[in-house]
Design an enzyme around this catalytic site. Sequence first.
Site, PDB file in Angstrom:
ATOM      1  CD  GLU A  71      20.539  20.963   8.628  1.00  0.00           C
ATOM      2  OE1 GLU A  71      20.131  19.906   8.110  1.00  0.00           O
ATOM      3  OE2 GLU A  71      19.798  21.820   9.116  1.00  0.00           O
ATOM      4  CB  CYS A  74      21.629  16.109   1.911  1.00  0.00           C
ATOM      5  SG  CYS A  74      20.223  17.202   2.046  1.00  0.00           S
TER       6      CYS A  74
END
Length: 512
Positions: A235, A269
């Site tokens: 990720e 993010c």
Amino acid sequence: MSGDVFPLQSPLDGSALAPVVATLPREIAELVRVARSAQIKWQALEISERVDALAPLARRILARAEEIAELLHREVGKPIEEAALAEVLPNADLVDYWCDTIEEALETKSVELDPLTYPGKSGRILRDARGVIALITPWNFPVAIPLRTLVPALLAGNAVVFKPSEVTPRAGALVASLFDGLVPAGLVTLVQGGADVGRAVVEAELDLVVFTGSVPTGKVIARACAERLIPCSLELGGKDAAIVLEDADLERAANGIVWGTFSNAGQSCAAIERVFVHEKVAKEFTEKIVNLTRALSSADCAVMTTKTQKDKVRAQLDGAIAAGATVLAGGAPGDTGHAFAPTIVQMEGESGASELMTEETFGPIMALSIVASEDEAVERTNASRYALTTSVWTKKIARGNRLARRLKSGIVTINNHGFTAAIPAAPWTGQGETGYGVTNSAHCLSSLTRVRFVLEDKNRQKRELWWYPYTPVLRTIAFAMARLKGGDRGFRRITAFFQLVPAILKRLFARG
Ligand code: NAD
């Protein structure tokens, strides 16, 4: 070298942080060996026993809410409210969700087998623990991110070797301490240190690496895992966009987009870094976001967690301004301290090609662009090599859903942004250089468990149709079956049936 990688001063005010002892890379192999023997016993328990062991974790997290939020405030530099809302409350839901659903998610499933083709046979799909998992995490959500893997991984029967970021080792230690006394020793192994310790973990005898962090580190880890033929879940970075259409509720869009850009000082993010607003509403929307941004107080704003990050973000801002962007709110900070004012820049001139539009920023800067149509907004959103979350702001939900299908993005939210990581049933995943990992939801079990198949055969025949010897009769059967299953139509298909039946009888009873 590990001993001096940890920051000793709070990014908030420079006050002293407690020292941390680093793990030595050469200690890792033995820690993994201990984890493996703990894992073998843990996996042998009934799932319900593991659920009973971990269920009290939810209450533990809630009971330590203030301590967790206070530590995140000091070590990361987040506002206390943000820490409590994003990194405490959702984690209790996470534990409850997994304790409620894990038994069903790991349930053995039988496979339907056609009794004519496979007489006497039955099959079952099992889901076993992956084994010993390395969990390597970043500093921006140092409690929530590790827990999203630790909880399902442990419930599924794994042991976890957990290496938090060297920027937030104290939050990492707190996370590991939440499991003290709930699970057997060795099942959650905390290792502290920087890249050298991370490398040693990845090189140890593990079964999976779950990594959240930057694209360059993700690629190094993917290469190391490929060499060992073990899976990894990645990720990585993001460059989220928000698309404001001409029929949006501008008040809601402005409030949501300002929050989605500036919470945790953009060090997320899923922070909004690019906004594409339709030209028909650009003036009104811009006024609203500029006013809201200027009204943010220091109590609303996280600081930049590291000096390196502050310098990187400032360099991107300078580059965009040099290329023609206009600052509408905020602006570059001075050299001292970690504060960075929430900043809006309108992308003009050549600035659309600058790093502020193409690279992950990970800081409190909104790059605002005016677009002539929804097609242009989609095209420009999809131009990024990152693809984590995108939001579409429109009063017409059907229109938002149509756009969602065209967007290259792991997650699309209509009239909201970025918060879905807090929903344990919703997969959190990206595309492109954001990586292919999945956390949350039963989909994450594809990496945290091994899928296996067991077949039982109660067929009393002495041999199967497809076993030796290979004969002309067997060949007739094979091609007649192909014609019967759809290779031929009409009359020719009927003739295939009349070829097949005697051939099968001959094969089974006359050894043809
Ligand atoms: P980073 O890649 O610098 O470090 C992440 C972790 O990897 C740290 O624990 C670090 O010590 C370790 N590490 C570094 N080099 C290593 C190596 N060679 N081998 C093994 N481990 C190594 O990232 P960061 O600066 O801590 O985190 C910020 C990044 O994380 C941003 O790009 C952000 O977008 C990303 N992120 C992504 C998500 C997501 O869900 N996609 C969530 C949060 C953060």
